[in-house]
Design a protein around this motif. Structure first.
Motif, PDB file in Angstrom:
ATOM      1  N   MET A 125      24.670  59.860 -10.536  1.00  0.00           N
ATOM      2  CA  MET A 125      24.977  59.964 -11.953  1.00  0.00           C
ATOM      3  C   MET A 125      26.495  60.003 -12.132  1.00  0.00           C
ATOM      4  SD  MET A 125      23.480  62.704 -14.577  1.00  0.00           S
ATOM      5  CE  MET A 125      24.053  62.812 -16.225  1.00  0.00           C
ATOM      6  N   SER A 126      27.011  59.201 -13.041  1.00  0.00           N
ATOM      7  CA  SER A 126      28.449  59.103 -13.272  1.00  0.00           C
ATOM      8  C   SER A 126      28.924  60.165 -14.264  1.00  0.00           C
ATOM      9  CB  SER A 126      28.806  57.727 -13.835  1.00  0.00           C
ATOM     10  OG  SER A 126      28.470  56.733 -12.923  1.00  0.00           O
ATOM     11  N   THR A 127      30.129  60.610 -14.053  1.00  0.00           N
ATOM     12  CA  THR A 127      30.745  61.547 -14.986  1.00  0.00           C
ATOM     13  C   THR A 127      31.322  60.767 -16.150  1.00  0.00           C
ATOM     14  OG1 THR A 127      31.285  63.043 -13.169  1.00  0.00           O
ATOM     15  CG2 THR A 127      32.511  63.330 -15.217  1.00  0.00           C
ATOM     16  N   ILE A 128      31.067  61.238 -17.353  1.00  0.00           N
ATOM     17  CA  ILE A 128      31.584  60.623 -18.567  1.00  0.00           C
ATOM     18  C   ILE A 128      32.600  61.576 -19.188  1.00  0.00           C
ATOM     19  CG2 ILE A 128      31.014  59.704 -20.850  1.00  0.00           C
ATOM     20  CD1 ILE A 128      29.685  58.109 -18.654  1.00  0.00           C
ATOM     21  N   VAL A 129      33.784  61.054 -19.491  1.00  0.00           N
ATOM     22  CA  VAL A 129      34.823  61.838 -20.170  1.00  0.00           C
ATOM     23  C   VAL A 129      35.203  61.118 -21.457  1.00  0.00           C
ATOM     24  CG1 VAL A 129      35.733  62.816 -18.025  1.00  0.00           C
ATOM     25  CG2 VAL A 129      36.701  60.699 -18.914  1.00  0.00           C
ATOM     26  N   ASN A 130      35.855  61.820 -22.343  1.00  0.00           N
ATOM     27  CA  ASN A 130      36.346  61.210 -23.579  1.00  0.00           C
ATOM     28  C   ASN A 130      37.784  60.765 -23.384  1.00  0.00           C
ATOM     29  OD1 ASN A 130      33.975  61.698 -24.985  1.00  0.00           O
ATOM     30  ND2 ASN A 130      34.656  63.685 -25.692  1.00  0.00           N
ATOM     31  N   CYS A 131      38.102  59.578 -23.876  1.00  0.00           N
ATOM     32  CA  CYS A 131      39.479  59.088 -23.846  1.00  0.00           C
ATOM     33  C   CYS A 131      40.346  60.078 -24.630  1.00  0.00           C
ATOM     34  CB  CYS A 131      39.543  57.695 -24.475  1.00  0.00           C
ATOM     35  SG  CYS A 131      41.221  57.048 -24.626  1.00  0.00           S
ATOM     36  N   PRO A 132      41.439  60.555 -24.048  1.00  0.00           N
ATOM     37  CA  PRO A 132      42.301  61.514 -24.745  1.00  0.00           C
ATOM     38  C   PRO A 132      42.919  60.961 -26.026  1.00  0.00           C
ATOM     39  CG  PRO A 132      42.889  61.398 -22.426  1.00  0.00           C
ATOM     40  CD  PRO A 132      41.916  60.295 -22.692  1.00  0.00           C
ATOM     41  N   CYS A 179      41.523  58.044 -28.102  1.00  0.00           N
ATOM     42  CA  CYS A 179      40.596  57.584 -29.154  1.00  0.00           C
ATOM     43  C   CYS A 179      39.213  58.220 -29.077  1.00  0.00           C
ATOM     44  CB  CYS A 179      40.468  56.066 -29.106  1.00  0.00           C
ATOM     45  SG  CYS A 179      39.580  55.472 -27.653  1.00  0.00           S
ATOM     46  N   ASN A 180      38.968  59.050 -28.074  1.00  0.00           N
ATOM     47  CA  ASN A 180      37.708  59.767 -27.875  1.00  0.00           C
ATOM     48  C   ASN A 180      36.514  58.895 -27.502  1.00  0.00           C
ATOM     49  OD1 ASN A 180      38.682  62.400 -28.196  1.00  0.00           O
ATOM     50  ND2 ASN A 180      38.676  62.152 -30.411  1.00  0.00           N
ATOM     51  N   LYS A 181      36.712  57.640 -27.119  1.00  0.00           N
ATOM     52  CA  LYS A 181      35.607  56.825 -26.624  1.00  0.00           C
ATOM     53  C   LYS A 181      35.133  57.381 -25.289  1.00  0.00           C
ATOM     54  CE  LYS A 181      36.919  52.325 -28.527  1.00  0.00           C
ATOM     55  NZ  LYS A 181      37.369  50.964 -28.177  1.00  0.00           N
ATOM     56  N   ASP A 182      33.861  57.146 -24.968  1.00  0.00           N
ATOM     57  CA  ASP A 182      33.322  57.551 -23.677  1.00  0.00           C
ATOM     58  C   ASP A 182      33.910  56.675 -22.575  1.00  0.00           C
ATOM     59  OD1 ASP A 182      31.770  59.487 -24.843  1.00  0.00           O
ATOM     60  OD2 ASP A 182      29.932  58.296 -24.831  1.00  0.00           O
ATOM     61  N   VAL A 183      34.316  57.313 -21.485  1.00  0.00           N
ATOM     62  CA  VAL A 183      34.886  56.610 -20.337  1.00  0.00           C
ATOM     63  C   VAL A 183      34.147  57.083 -19.093  1.00  0.00           C
ATOM     64  CG1 VAL A 183      36.970  56.216 -18.970  1.00  0.00           C
ATOM     65  CG2 VAL A 183      37.159  56.550 -21.440  1.00  0.00           C
ATOM     66  N   ARG A 198      41.228  55.289 -16.339  1.00  0.00           N
ATOM     67  CA  ARG A 198      40.711  56.629 -16.575  1.00  0.00           C
ATOM     68  C   ARG A 198      41.810  57.659 -16.515  1.00  0.00           C
ATOM     69  NH1 ARG A 198      39.031  54.759 -11.710  1.00  0.00           N
ATOM     70  NH2 ARG A 198      39.601  55.964  -9.891  1.00  0.00           N
ATOM     71  N   PRO A 199      41.861  58.634 -17.337  1.00  0.00           N
ATOM     72  CA  PRO A 199      40.845  59.024 -18.307  1.00  0.00           C
ATOM     73  C   PRO A 199      40.890  58.235 -19.607  1.00  0.00           C
ATOM     74  CG  PRO A 199      42.655  60.554 -18.471  1.00  0.00           C
ATOM     75  CD  PRO A 199      42.995  59.578 -17.347  1.00  0.00           C
ATOM     76  N   PHE A 200      41.747  57.241 -19.674  1.00  0.00           N
ATOM     77  CA  PHE A 200      41.847  56.430 -20.889  1.00  0.00           C
ATOM     78  C   PHE A 200      40.840  55.293 -20.831  1.00  0.00           C
ATOM     79  CE2 PHE A 200      45.962  58.294 -19.960  1.00  0.00           C
ATOM     80  CZ  PHE A 200      46.182  59.001 -21.119  1.00  0.00           C
ATOM     81  N   CYS A 201      40.458  54.801 -22.013  1.00  0.00           N
ATOM     82  CA  CYS A 201      39.468  53.732 -22.053  1.00  0.00           C
ATOM     83  C   CYS A 201      40.093  52.361 -21.809  1.00  0.00           C
ATOM     84  CB  CYS A 201      38.731  53.748 -23.395  1.00  0.00           C
ATOM     85  SG  CYS A 201      39.785  53.386 -24.810  1.00  0.00           S
ATOM     86  N   CYS A 202      41.393  52.221 -22.068  1.00  0.00           N
ATOM     87  CA  CYS A 202      42.044  50.916 -21.916  1.00  0.00           C
ATOM     88  C   CYS A 202      43.546  51.102 -21.725  1.00  0.00           C
ATOM     89  CB  CYS A 202      41.766  50.053 -23.154  1.00  0.00           C
ATOM     90  SG  CYS A 202      42.458  50.725 -24.682  1.00  0.00           S
TER      91      CYS A 202
END
Length: 76
Positions: free
Chosen positions: A1-8, A10-14, A23-27
């Protein structure tokens, strides 16, 4: 199972893994926005002691003296 974090930014799931190179950013854009905030000093890490030391002219002279000595030792 992968860990999901929020982009600091824009808060998208990463997904925290190799498939998310920024990571931890989405892009890259969110990563650069955050870097810009740090460079403009909008973000900072506060000291735990609460008494930030100011650099004095004496301290600068001491640092320059240590650097000069290190340079002399290096080229021996």
């Amino acid at each position: 199972m992968s860990t999901i974090v929020n982009c600091p930014n824009c808060n998208k799931d990463v997904v925290w893994g190799e498939q998310s190179p920024y990571r931890p950013f989405c892009c890259k854009q969110c990563q650069l926005i955050d870097l810009g905030e740090w460079s403009m000093e909008n973000h900072k890490i506060s000291s735990q002691s609460g008494n930030d030391q100011k650099v004095t002219p004496d301290m600068i002279e001491d640092i320059e003296e240590m650097l000069a000595k290190a340079e002399q030792d290096f080229f021996k």
